[in-house]
Design a protein around this motif. Structure first.
Motif, PDB file in Angstrom:
ATOM      1  N   UNK A  12       0.768  -1.375   0.091  1.00 19.20           N
ATOM      2  CA  UNK A  12      -0.051  -0.113   0.123  1.00 19.20           C
ATOM      3  C   UNK A  12       0.851   1.183   0.124  1.00 19.20           C
ATOM      4  N   UNK A  13       2.137   1.162   0.717  1.00 20.82           N
ATOM      5  CA  UNK A  13       2.869   2.365   1.044  1.00 20.82           C
ATOM      6  C   UNK A  13       3.398   2.752  -0.357  1.00 20.82           C
ATOM      7  N   UNK A  14       3.846   1.726  -1.102  1.00 19.22           N
ATOM      8  CA  UNK A  14       4.617   1.445  -2.557  1.00 19.22           C
ATOM      9  C   UNK A  14       3.679   2.313  -3.592  1.00 19.22           C
ATOM     10  N   UNK A  15       2.385   1.963  -3.426  1.00 18.89           N
ATOM     11  CA  UNK A  15       1.280   2.444  -4.407  1.00 18.89           C
ATOM     12  C   UNK A  15       0.911   3.941  -4.166  1.00 18.89           C
ATOM     13  N   UNK A  16       1.059   4.260  -2.652  1.00 19.67           N
ATOM     14  CA  UNK A  16       0.750   5.649  -2.210  1.00 19.67           C
ATOM     15  C   UNK A  16       1.775   6.795  -2.073  1.00 19.67           C
ATOM     16  N   UNK A  17       3.084   5.958  -2.163  1.00 22.23           N
ATOM     17  CA  UNK A  17       4.166   6.938  -2.050  1.00 22.23           C
ATOM     18  C   UNK A  17       4.115   8.280  -3.006  1.00 22.23           C
ATOM     19  N   UNK A  18       3.883   8.142  -4.043  1.00 23.89           N
ATOM     20  CA  UNK A  18       3.810   9.362  -4.731  1.00 23.89           C
ATOM     21  C   UNK A  18       2.853  10.566  -4.250  1.00 23.89           C
ATOM     22  N   UNK A  19       1.841  10.089  -4.077  1.00 24.17           N
ATOM     23  CA  UNK A  19       0.772  11.057  -3.428  1.00 24.17           C
ATOM     24  C   UNK A  19       1.195  11.440  -2.234  1.00 24.17           C
ATOM     25  N   UNK A  20       1.913  10.588  -1.296  1.00 23.62           N
ATOM     26  CA  UNK A  20       2.440  10.904   0.038  1.00 23.62           C
ATOM     27  C   UNK A  20       3.550  12.133  -0.044  1.00 23.62           C
ATOM     28  N   UNK A  21       4.395  11.761  -1.099  1.00 25.74           N
ATOM     29  CA  UNK A  21       5.430  12.863  -1.053  1.00 25.74           C
ATOM     30  C   UNK A  21       5.023  14.186  -1.689  1.00 25.74           C
ATOM     31  N   UNK A  22       3.985  14.080  -2.575  1.00 25.36           N
ATOM     32  CA  UNK A  22       3.037  15.342  -3.149  1.00 25.36           C
ATOM     33  C   UNK A  22       2.428  16.119  -1.996  1.00 25.36           C
ATOM     34  N   UNK A  23       1.944  15.347  -1.082  1.00 26.72           N
ATOM     35  CA  UNK A  23       1.299  16.084   0.264  1.00 26.72           C
ATOM     36  C   UNK A  23       2.531  16.593   1.069  1.00 26.72           C
ATOM     37  N   UNK A  24       3.688  16.058   1.209  1.00 28.88           N
ATOM     38  CA  UNK A  24       4.706  16.516   2.092  1.00 28.88           C
ATOM     39  C   UNK A  24       5.101  17.778   1.209  1.00 28.88           C
ATOM     40  N   UNK A  25       5.486  17.736   0.137  1.00 26.59           N
ATOM     41  CA  UNK A  25       5.909  18.930  -0.754  1.00 26.59           C
ATOM     42  C   UNK A  25       4.838  20.100  -0.525  1.00 26.59           C
ATOM     43  N   UNK A  26       3.471  19.993  -0.854  1.00 26.73           N
ATOM     44  CA  UNK A  26       2.493  20.857  -0.635  1.00 26.73           C
ATOM     45  C   UNK A  26       2.316  21.576   0.532  1.00 26.73           C
ATOM     46  N   UNK A  27       2.616  20.641   1.763  1.00 22.59           N
ATOM     47  CA  UNK A  27       2.665  21.095   3.129  1.00 22.59           C
ATOM     48  C   UNK A  27       3.890  22.035   3.462  1.00 22.59           C
ATOM     49  N   UNK A  28       5.157  21.885   2.501  1.00 23.35           N
ATOM     50  CA  UNK A  28       6.273  22.578   2.825  1.00 23.35           C
ATOM     51  C   UNK A  28       6.478  23.734   1.529  1.00 23.35           C
ATOM     52  N   UNK A  29       5.493  23.738   0.817  1.00 25.14           N
ATOM     53  CA  UNK A  29       5.797  24.559  -0.449  1.00 25.14           C
ATOM     54  C   UNK A  29       6.212  26.194  -0.087  1.00 25.14           C
ATOM     55  N   UNK A  89       5.133  30.205  -7.486  1.00 22.97           N
ATOM     56  CA  UNK A  89       4.834  28.858  -6.693  1.00 22.97           C
ATOM     57  C   UNK A  89       5.485  27.698  -7.042  1.00 22.97           C
ATOM     58  N   UNK A  90       5.514  26.778  -6.310  1.00 21.67           N
ATOM     59  CA  UNK A  90       6.346  25.373  -6.282  1.00 21.67           C
ATOM     60  C   UNK A  90       5.212  24.410  -6.595  1.00 21.67           C
ATOM     61  N   UNK A  91       5.428  23.666  -7.522  1.00 21.22           N
ATOM     62  CA  UNK A  91       4.520  22.543  -7.832  1.00 21.22           C
ATOM     63  C   UNK A  91       5.278  21.159  -8.059  1.00 21.22           C
ATOM     64  N   UNK A  92       4.808  20.280  -7.842  1.00 20.06           N
ATOM     65  CA  UNK A  92       5.380  18.869  -7.801  1.00 20.06           C
ATOM     66  C   UNK A  92       4.966  18.073  -8.903  1.00 20.06           C
ATOM     67  N   UNK A  93       5.562  17.652  -9.888  1.00 16.89           N
ATOM     68  CA  UNK A  93       5.095  17.165 -11.117  1.00 16.89           C
ATOM     69  C   UNK A  93       5.964  15.901 -11.604  1.00 16.89           C
ATOM     70  N   UNK A  94       5.404  14.447 -11.683  1.00 18.72           N
ATOM     71  CA  UNK A  94       6.142  13.702 -12.086  1.00 18.72           C
ATOM     72  C   UNK A  94       7.494  13.272 -11.296  1.00 18.72           C
ATOM     73  N   UNK A  95       7.505  13.458  -9.961  1.00 21.81           N
ATOM     74  CA  UNK A  95       8.344  13.301  -9.147  1.00 21.81           C
ATOM     75  C   UNK A  95       9.502  14.373  -9.025  1.00 21.81           C
ATOM     76  N   UNK A  96       9.236  15.482  -9.520  1.00 24.51           N
ATOM     77  CA  UNK A  96      10.045  16.593  -9.384  1.00 24.51           C
ATOM     78  C   UNK A  96       9.643  17.872  -8.885  1.00 24.51           C
ATOM     79  N   UNK A  97      10.452  18.572  -8.243  1.00 30.48           N
ATOM     80  CA  UNK A  97       9.974  19.907  -7.756  1.00 30.48           C
ATOM     81  C   UNK A  97      10.241  21.009  -8.942  1.00 30.48           C
TER      82      UNK A  97
END
Length: 161
Positions: A12-29, A89-97
């Motif tokens: 589940x973590x492997x499946x959700x990891x990209x969305x989880x990282x995006x959430x962290x990026x958005x929290x710290x943007x 603004x900061x965006x997270x796209x395809x694994x990149x900031x």
């Protein structure tokens, strides 16, 4: 927890990891963006660490005579009126900031220049992060991920790179 349960959680973590990282990026943007704006304003350097430029004598005089907060004249800050600056603004796209701006045509003009001395070209590197900024953000995101994993798996997990 059984081994099978751990395996399911890991899948589940492997499946959700990209969305989880995006959430962290958005929290710290806002923090990430503040670091870029500080670099522009305080150091006047692009993402490659090169000086963005110097103001002409006319621009220095105009800045000294104007009201407002963006009056620094020692180097180009890209802040002038604050309009372009405030649309970054900061965006997270395809694994990149990515550093982006809601004022696309003005951003293009800043990158490519206007064909005269009043509108010099600052280059694509104004829209890049420095290596130090990227390293700091990777550390921040990994720390948030560690906290999440420790909470999720109820065990001490340390991520190293």
């Amino acid at each position: 927890m059984t081994l099978d349960q751990y395996i399911i959680q890991l899948e589940e973590l492997q499946r959700d990891l990209p969305k989880l990282i995006e959430k962290f990026v958005n929290e710290r943007s806002n923090y990430f963006l503040g670091a870029v704006k500080n670099r522009f304003y305080n150091q006047g350097v692009d993402g490659d660490g090169n000086k963005i430029g110097s103001y002409s004598k006319n621009t220095i005089q105009r800045k000294k005579n104007k009201s407002g907060r963006y009056k620094r004249t020692s180097h180009v800050t890209l802040a002038d009126s604050g309009t372009w600056y405030n649309n970054l603004f900061i965006e997270y796209e395809k694994g990149d900031l990515l550093l982006s701006n809601r004022m696309g045509s003005l951003t293009q003009k800043l990158i490519e220049g206007g064909g005269n001395n009043q509108n010099p070209a600052y280059g694509k590197s104004i829209m890049l992060f420095t290596i130090d900024e990227r390293n700091q953000w990777v550390e921040d995101i990994l720390e948030k991920l560690e906290d999440h994993l420790q909470s999720e798996f109820k065990t001490n997990i340390k991520i190293t790179i």
